[in-house]
Design a protein around this motif. Structure first.
Motif, PDB file in Angstrom:
ATOM      1  N   THR A  64      -3.560   5.031  -5.101  1.00 29.28           N
ATOM      2  CA  THR A  64      -3.136   6.033  -4.124  1.00 29.28           C
ATOM      3  C   THR A  64      -2.923   5.379  -2.768  1.00 29.28           C
ATOM      4  N   LEU A  65      -2.262   6.091  -1.874  1.00 32.72           N
ATOM      5  CA  LEU A  65      -2.106   5.619  -0.504  1.00 32.72           C
ATOM      6  C   LEU A  65      -3.468   5.493   0.166  1.00 32.72           C
ATOM      7  N   ASP A  66      -4.354   6.444  -0.099  1.00 36.38           N
ATOM      8  CA  ASP A  66      -5.698   6.383   0.481  1.00 36.38           C
ATOM      9  C   ASP A  66      -6.458   5.154  -0.010  1.00 36.38           C
ATOM     10  N   ALA A  67      -6.281   4.778  -1.270  1.00 35.85           N
ATOM     11  CA  ALA A  67      -6.940   3.582  -1.804  1.00 35.85           C
ATOM     12  C   ALA A  67      -6.400   2.327  -1.126  1.00 35.85           C
ATOM     13  N   ALA A  68      -5.105   2.298  -0.874  1.00 32.79           N
ATOM     14  CA  ALA A  68      -4.504   1.153  -0.187  1.00 32.79           C
ATOM     15  C   ALA A  68      -5.053   1.042   1.232  1.00 32.79           C
ATOM     16  N   ARG A  69      -5.137   2.165   1.900  1.00 31.40           N
ATOM     17  CA  ARG A  69      -5.653   2.163   3.273  1.00 31.40           C
ATOM     18  C   ARG A  69      -7.124   1.763   3.307  1.00 31.40           C
ATOM     19  N   ALA A  70      -7.890   2.247   2.327  1.00 28.55           N
ATOM     20  CA  ALA A  70      -9.309   1.895   2.261  1.00 28.55           C
ATOM     21  C   ALA A  70      -9.486   0.394   2.016  1.00 28.55           C
ATOM     22  N   TRP A  71      -8.625  -0.191   1.177  1.00 26.39           N
ATOM     23  CA  TRP A  71      -8.671  -1.639   0.929  1.00 26.39           C
ATOM     24  C   TRP A  71      -8.397  -2.390   2.235  1.00 26.39           C
ATOM     25  N   TYR A  72      -7.331  -1.991   2.936  1.00 22.54           N
ATOM     26  CA  TYR A  72      -6.958  -2.654   4.184  1.00 22.54           C
ATOM     27  C   TYR A  72      -8.059  -2.519   5.232  1.00 22.54           C
ATOM     28  N   ASP A  73      -8.675  -1.352   5.307  1.00 22.36           N
ATOM     29  CA  ASP A  73      -9.709  -1.084   6.310  1.00 22.36           C
ATOM     30  C   ASP A  73     -11.102  -1.574   5.904  1.00 22.36           C
ATOM     31  N   SER A  74     -11.251  -2.074   4.676  1.00 21.24           N
ATOM     32  CA  SER A  74     -12.572  -2.486   4.194  1.00 21.24           C
ATOM     33  C   SER A  74     -13.142  -3.607   5.060  1.00 21.24           C
ATOM     34  N   PRO A  75     -14.464  -3.671   5.182  1.00 23.61           N
ATOM     35  CA  PRO A  75     -15.086  -4.749   5.963  1.00 23.61           C
ATOM     36  C   PRO A  75     -14.689  -6.134   5.432  1.00 23.61           C
ATOM     37  N   GLU A  76     -14.552  -6.250   4.112  1.00 21.27           N
ATOM     38  CA  GLU A  76     -14.208  -7.544   3.518  1.00 21.27           C
ATOM     39  C   GLU A  76     -12.818  -8.006   3.948  1.00 21.27           C
ATOM     40  N   TYR A  77     -11.835  -7.091   3.903  1.00 20.10           N
ATOM     41  CA  TYR A  77     -10.493  -7.499   4.300  1.00 20.10           C
ATOM     42  C   TYR A  77     -10.391  -7.662   5.818  1.00 20.10           C
ATOM     43  N   GLN A  78     -11.042  -6.799   6.555  1.00 19.93           N
ATOM     44  CA  GLN A  78     -11.006  -6.908   8.008  1.00 19.93           C
ATOM     45  C   GLN A  78     -11.655  -8.203   8.491  1.00 19.93           C
ATOM     46  N   ASP A  79     -12.577  -8.763   7.702  1.00 22.03           N
ATOM     47  CA  ASP A  79     -13.171 -10.054   8.030  1.00 22.03           C
ATOM     48  C   ASP A  79     -12.147 -11.185   7.891  1.00 22.03           C
ATOM     49  N   ALA A  80     -11.235 -11.064   6.926  1.00 24.70           N
ATOM     50  CA  ALA A  80     -10.219 -12.099   6.690  1.00 24.70           C
ATOM     51  C   ALA A  80      -8.997 -11.926   7.588  1.00 24.70           C
ATOM     52  N   LEU A  81      -8.658 -10.698   7.906  1.00 23.23           N
ATOM     53  CA  LEU A  81      -7.410 -10.374   8.605  1.00 23.23           C
ATOM     54  C   LEU A  81      -7.159 -11.165   9.892  1.00 23.23           C
ATOM     55  N   PRO A  82      -8.118 -11.345  10.779  1.00 19.77           N
ATOM     56  CA  PRO A  82      -7.819 -12.088  12.016  1.00 19.77           C
ATOM     57  C   PRO A  82      -7.260 -13.489  11.755  1.00 19.77           C
ATOM     58  N   HIS A  83      -7.656 -14.098  10.665  1.00 28.05           N
ATOM     59  CA  HIS A  83      -7.148 -15.434  10.339  1.00 28.05           C
ATOM     60  C   HIS A  83      -5.663 -15.372   9.967  1.00 28.05           C
ATOM     61  N   ARG A  84      -5.269 -14.342   9.218  1.00 20.88           N
ATOM     62  CA  ARG A  84      -3.852 -14.185   8.890  1.00 20.88           C
ATOM     63  C   ARG A  84      -3.043 -13.915  10.148  1.00 20.88           C
ATOM     64  N   LEU A  85      -3.563 -13.083  11.020  1.00 24.42           N
ATOM     65  CA  LEU A  85      -2.840 -12.748  12.251  1.00 24.42           C
ATOM     66  C   LEU A  85      -2.666 -13.957  13.159  1.00 24.42           C
ATOM     67  N   ARG A  86      -3.649 -14.844  13.165  1.00 27.64           N
ATOM     68  CA  ARG A  86      -3.522 -16.077  13.952  1.00 27.64           C
ATOM     69  C   ARG A  86      -2.647 -17.112  13.252  1.00 27.64           C
ATOM     70  N   GLY A  87      -2.578 -17.042  11.919  1.00 34.06           N
ATOM     71  CA  GLY A  87      -1.872 -18.050  11.147  1.00 34.06           C
ATOM     72  C   GLY A  87      -0.378 -17.855  11.027  1.00 34.06           C
ATOM     73  N   ALA A  88       0.084 -16.587  11.055  1.00 39.42           N
ATOM     74  CA  ALA A  88       1.517 -16.314  10.864  1.00 39.42           C
ATOM     75  C   ALA A  88       1.827 -14.882  11.287  1.00 39.42           C
ATOM     76  N   ASP A  89       3.119 -14.608  11.498  1.00 41.50           N
ATOM     77  CA  ASP A  89       3.567 -13.260  11.864  1.00 41.50           C
ATOM     78  C   ASP A  89       3.950 -12.503  10.598  1.00 41.50           C
ATOM     79  N   TYR A  90       3.305 -11.362  10.396  1.00 41.92           N
ATOM     80  CA  TYR A  90       3.532 -10.526   9.221  1.00 41.92           C
ATOM     81  C   TYR A  90       3.918  -9.117   9.632  1.00 41.92           C
ATOM     82  N   ARG A  91       4.544  -8.434   8.716  1.00 39.22           N
ATOM     83  CA  ARG A  91       4.757  -6.997   8.777  1.00 39.22           C
ATOM     84  C   ARG A  91       4.041  -6.438   7.558  1.00 39.22           C
ATOM     85  N   ALA A  92       3.244  -5.390   7.721  1.00 38.99           N
ATOM     86  CA  ALA A  92       2.505  -4.775   6.608  1.00 38.99           C
ATOM     87  C   ALA A  92       2.804  -3.284   6.578  1.00 38.99           C
TER      88      ALA A  92
END
Length: 98
Positions: A64-92
């Motif tokens: 579901t869309l809610d499951a996708a949002r929950a994955w993106y907002d999860s503490p585990e993914y949010q811990d990794a995300l700053p590295h992607r943002l510093r590493g390259a420019d993305y659109r999500a």
């Protein structure tokens, strides 16, 4: 309704070390993050039919869309995300399927 998260890398990677750390954290958290999503495309060959091609594409499938949002907002993914943002420019984006 099924939902898809589409991440496009807009330009080549600018910091390989940050992207390596992002990948490491995602591998480390795969038992948690991988339970709710199915990767459908991960940096495969790209053929642009209209407009310019992005540098890379990832497509993830969620129940579901809610499951996708929950994955993106999860503490585990949010811990990794700053590295992607510093590493390259993305659109999500998240889009509901049919």
């Amino acid at each position: 309704m099924t939902a898809y998260m589409i991440l496009t890398r807009e330009q080549p990677v600018r910091d390989e070390a940050e992207m390596a750390e992002y990948a490491r954290k995602n591998r480390e958290n795969a038992p948690v993050l991988g339970k709710t999503m199915v990767p459908l495309a991960v940096y495969g060959r790209i053929e642009a039919l209209e407009g310019g091609a992005p540098d890379g594409v990832v497509i993830l499938k969620f129940e579901t869309l809610d499951a996708a949002r929950a994955w993106y907002d999860s503490p585990e993914y949010q811990d990794a995300l700053p590295h992607r943002l510093r590493g390259a420019d993305y659109r999500a984006i998240i889009v509901e399927g049919l």
